[in-house]
Scaffold this active site. Structure first.
Site, PDB file in Angstrom:
ATOM      1  N   GLU A 164      29.238 -82.653  37.424  1.00  0.00           N
ATOM      2  CA  GLU A 164      30.339 -82.431  36.487  1.00  0.00           C
ATOM      3  C   GLU A 164      31.699 -82.932  36.969  1.00  0.00           C
ATOM      4  O   GLU A 164      32.543 -83.277  36.159  1.00  0.00           O
ATOM      5  CB  GLU A 164      30.435 -80.936  36.149  1.00  0.00           C
ATOM      6  CG  GLU A 164      29.217 -80.373  35.446  1.00  0.00           C
ATOM      7  CD  GLU A 164      29.054 -80.911  34.022  1.00  0.00           C
ATOM      8  OE1 GLU A 164      30.075 -81.132  33.342  1.00  0.00           O
ATOM      9  OE2 GLU A 164      27.894 -81.131  33.596  1.00  0.00           O
ATOM     10  N   SER A 443      13.489 -23.453   5.554  1.00  0.00           N
ATOM     11  CA  SER A 443      13.137 -22.299   6.389  1.00  0.00           C
ATOM     12  C   SER A 443      13.463 -22.465   7.864  1.00  0.00           C
ATOM     13  O   SER A 443      13.286 -21.521   8.625  1.00  0.00           O
ATOM     14  CB  SER A 443      11.645 -22.011   6.263  1.00  0.00           C
ATOM     15  OG  SER A 443      11.304 -21.891   4.909  1.00  0.00           O
TER      16      SER A 443
END
Lengths: 733, 162
Positions: A164, A443
């Site tokens: 690079e 319940s």
């Protein structure tokens, strides 16, 4: 002249501004690292229940690989009933655990032996390092693991520079020669084939600027590169580059930096990469998707060998090294499909609990390490059961795919939240019913009513007779309300426990009226319910709405014998560097006296023997005692079951989002789903609590009279010593 | 081999417990005797090897003064033996040292509730554990400045230890 001066002034101010930007960004927070959420670590010790299936599952979810030859960190071997595991080193909140070389022997579903396989010494207890179960991303979903310059193999930086930016160590941020060379090459080729950007420029581009290609941006990029070089050392800039660079995609997650890329592609820390692996990563820099090693193996192999060749050309490696590296195949790991968080419902609760202590910003960027209570194995079982059971029930009741579910599993002893499912498709991150579905609880509320009675020490015992008979009262809207029993029949005088275990509505309403609504609301509060509950008659039968999470908190207190422990998902938080940040200690508070709760729990166990959940007698393996309560709401809109063993509490809800009738009661819907989970997880059975104030007796269900212990239909219930039934009756058949 | 090692660990821990009799003293104005954060450790007869090892580590950490590390070890132990009242009592003591008397009381109550859970088995160890719990509660009340409650709790502790 004046114009020139003022332009110069503007330019100077602009450069100062850029300089400020560059420095503050570079010095301050450089990268956002999402918080990592770990599952609970698996503790290994003699006597721990553990099957072969589970240990292999745990090893795999922590990324262990099978390797029968040489044992190294992250690998395991199997020999008959024994597993040799080399546990990777790991920084726990209570200290560093070095690599451990252990051998675990499993016999009959329990760990029989844990030793160090090198020196054969016994190990009392050791942890597998926890798997990452999720991450908390910022909106752009960048993920990375930071590396330091000196951790990175030298090959990597040499290779990077070779490809690079060869002059990196000699240029001053931009490289005019390279730019010219690139221009010439591009003109010759008639297209952009070469870039002249230095690493510094590439970094600046990623770091500070948008992706738009404009002249102004090019100009800014150049100035900022120069400024960056002016202020910082080359190695610091290179380190920043190593951490910033984009190196791939995992679904929505963007893989940034070589540290994470090394783990992602090779499952190794960066310092363990060899030359061919390093050059594979460098090859990807040019275009991670174009050179995706899983999709384009040939392409990247060619590019990798090109990188190796360049290194040889520049004298960084010998011809022999180059030949060896080039001859190696790609060694990327098999792609792990479960890397991204697939536990949206659990992560949802964890995120909410974290947000009480942390900013969103810190969570998504500071790289916090969060140690959760999540149990991947129980979650897996829960998900499997939900998927198959919902499919089956939906079909059976012709609900056209509308049946939905929510399940929460916790540890009864410490309120660790172990698993959550908030949708019949557990990995779907939509509406989280476990946390947000407000449904009538039916319940499920009754234990609070009966507990209120039992707390009035001398007035009520489980054998006290109460009346189950039609009643009409004025509801809050002024209308008359006549609750009916599920069967439509009234049962006359029944013992208290029978009204609870068979869930008689009329008896419950009569009892509730006698106790007073306010005292029942107080009991609910003492069980950990924080929501305001209007003290109206219909509350007694569960017209009140709550979320599955709230119900879990209520039953957590019951299973915890009266001690409220807030449900929690987080054990510890550590910084990215491994310093302990926050400890979430066990918090408990006594809400209700333990004796009263133990009495109610003995009745809730009876629910599973002769009450509405009696099918558990054949659904669960013999010996796995549990306690719990069914819940069904009007027109079977909601089907609930909440229940616990001696170790796990599970709350299950089934229903449709648009409140349709499902045809499923608590017993026919949520209960079978619940029991499938309970029987598949390893758990300790519910056990009766004996204490100085309690006695247990066999009682028949008609008059609440004492009977012989060989009476099979009798209930086995807890009584306060000073309030024990004193008459004997006959066994009912 | 196995048995002897285990035996020695137990002896060590029990010896350690005995050596720290400071907390037997009734609370006075300045919390007396709570100089070491490790408190008494009397692992019950059914305490497993893994938990003993973790208790040992917790003790090491607390003598070094790192209470939160000690607590972390204790939490691990509790996940292995959640119904072991000794562990809850130890946790209560750590909270007391960490100047969280309210939490200490709650944890001591939990320890007491669990100690009674097993029924009549090992009566004397149960009583001494409960006495310890009441002592923690007494100290905690003292720290919160409620000497009346502290005295009551201490009286309960005394009535339980012969």
């Amino acid at each position: 002249m004046r114009i020139f001066l003022s332009l110069l002034l503007i330019f100077t101010v602009y450069v100062i501004y850029l300089d400020f930007e560059v420095r503050s960004q570079f010095d301050g927070k450089k990268w956002s690292v999402p918080a990592r959420v770990y599952a609970r670590p698996l503790e290994l010790y003699v006597g721990k229940p553990l099957t072969h299936e589970q240990i292999v599952f745990e090893l795999k979810s922590s990324g262990y690989r099978f390797n029968q030859e040489n044992p190294k960190a992250g690998y395991y071997q199997k020999d008959g009933n024994s597993y040799r595991i080399v546990i990777r080193e790991f920084d726990f909140w209570d200290g560093h655990q070095p690599p451990r070389y252990i051998q675990v022997k499993i016999e009959d579903g329990f760990i029989a032996d844990v030793i160090d396989f090198r020196d054969k010494t016994e190990i009392a207890v050791v942890r597998l390092e926890p798997s990452i179960m999720g991450r908390i991303y910022p909106s752009h979903r960048e993920d990375r693991m930071l590396v330091k310059f000196d951790e990175v193999p030298e090959y990597l930086t040499t290779a990077l520079l070779a490809v690079e930016d060869r002059q990196f160590y000699s240029h001053f941020g931009i490289n005019p020669k390279a730019i010219l060379r690139a221009m010439v090459a591009n003109i010759k080729a008639g297209a952009v084939v070469q870039g002249g950007s230095t690493l510094t420029q590439q970094l600046v581009k990623n770091f500070f600027l948008t992706r738009k290609k404009t002249l102004v941006r090019k100009f800014n990029e150049a100035i900022m590169s120069l400024l960056l070089e002016l202020h910082y050392e080359k190695d610091d800039i290179l380190e920043a580059y190593l951490n910033e660079i984009y190196l791939g995609q995992d679904k929505k997650r963007a893989i940034h930096g070589f540290g994470l890329a090394s783990r992602f592609y090779f499952d190794k820390p960066i310092y363990n990469l060899n030359l061919s692996e390093v050059t594979t990563l460098i090859a990807m820099v040019k275009g991670p998707s174009y050179y995706d090693p899983w999709r384009h193996a040939k392409r990247i192999l060619k590019r990798r060998n090109f990188v190796i060749g360049l290194m040889e050309e520049q004298g960084s490696i010998t011809n022999y090294q180059s030949m060896t590296a080039k001859s190696k195949p790609l060694t990327v790991v098999k792609r792990n499909k479960k890397i991204t968080s697939s536990y949206p419902a659990y992560m949802d609760l964890l995120r909410r609990q974290l947000q009480e202590d942390y900013d969103k910003e810190d969570l998504t960027s500071e790289g916090l390490q969060i140690f959760s209570t999540f149990d991947p194995y129980i979650q897996k079982i829960t998900e499997q059961v939900v998927k198959s059971k919902i499919k089956q029930l939906d079909k059976q009741k012709n609900l056209n795919g509308t049946l939905q579910a929510a399940v929460i599993v916790t540890n009864t002893n410490n309120a660790d939240v172990l698993a959550i499912v908030g949708d019949k498709q557990p990995t779907y991150a939509g509406f989280n019913r476990a946390l947000d579905a407000l449904r009538p609880v039916g319940s499920l509320i009754k234990p609070a009513v009966y507990l209120t009675a039992i707390q009035q020490q001398n007035k009520y015992s489980l054998a006290t007779l109460i009346e189950d008979k039609g009643i009409t009262l004025k509801a809050q809207d002024g209308k008359l309300w006549s609750p009916r029993n599920y069967s439509g029949e009234s049962h006359g005088e029944v013992p208290l426990f029978k009204a609870l275990t068979s869930s008689y509505n009329q008896a419950t309403v009569r009892l509730g009226l006698a106790l007073g609504f306010e005292s029942i609301v107080t009991t609910l509060r003492n069980l950990g319910i924080k929501r305001d509950i209007p003290p109206y008659p219909s509350m007694l039968l569960g017209a009140v709405t709550m979320t599955p999470l709230e119900i879990t908190q209520m039953y957590q207190t019951l299973s915890g014998e009266g001690f409220i422990t807030p449900l929690h998902t987080i054990r510890k938080v550590m910084t990215a560097k491994g310093e302990p940040l926050k400890h979430y200690p066990v918090k408990i508070k006594q809400g209700v006296d333990e004796t009263s709760v133990r009495i109610i729990n003995s009745a809730l166990h009876e629910v599973t023997r002769n009450g509405t959940a009696r099918s558990l007698q054949w659904r669960l393996p013999k010996g796995l005692k549990v306690s719990g309560k069914t819940g069904t709401t009007n027109n079977t809109r909601d089907s609930w079951f909440a229940g616990f063993s001696g170790e796990h509490l599970i709350v299950a809800w089934l229903g449709t989002d648009d409140n349709k009738s499902t045809g499923l009661t608590g017993s026919s819907g949520a209960l079978p789903l619940w029991s499938d989970i309970m029987k598949k997880i390893r758990t300790r059975p519910f056990s009766f609590a004996y204490d100085d104030e309690l006695e247990y007796h066999h009682v028949e269900a008609k008059g609440g009279l004492l009977v012989d212990e060989d009476c099979s239909s009798a209930a086995y219930l807890a009584f306060r010593k000073d309030n024990v039934p004193n008459k004997y009756g006959s066994c009912l058949n | 081999m196995k048995i002897t090692k285990l035996f020695f660990i137990r002896i060590l821990l029990i010896a350690f417990a005995v050596s720290l009799s400071a907390c037997q003293a009734p609370p006075k104005d300045k919390a007396p005797g709570w100089t070491s954060a490790s408190g008494e450790v009397r692992p019950g007869p059914k305490t497993g090897k893994a938990v003993l090892a973790l208790l040992g580590k917790a003790r090491q950490a607390s003598t070094k003064g790192s209470l939160s590390t000690a607590e972390s070890y204790l939490e691990r132990a509790l996940r292995i033996e959640p119904q072991n009242p000794t562990l809850w009592l130890y946790m209560a003591k750590l909270r007391l040292y960490a100047a969280k008397p309210k939490e200490a009381i709650n944890l001591a109550k939990k320890a007491m509730a669990l100690s009674s859970r097993g029924g009549k088995a090992s009566r004397s160890s149960q009583r001494s554990l409960q006495a310890d719990c009441w002592r923690v509660i007494a100290h905690a009340h003292q720290k919160m400045g409620d000497s009346l409650k502290a005295q009551k709790a201490q009286a309960k502790a005394n009535s339980l230890s012969y």
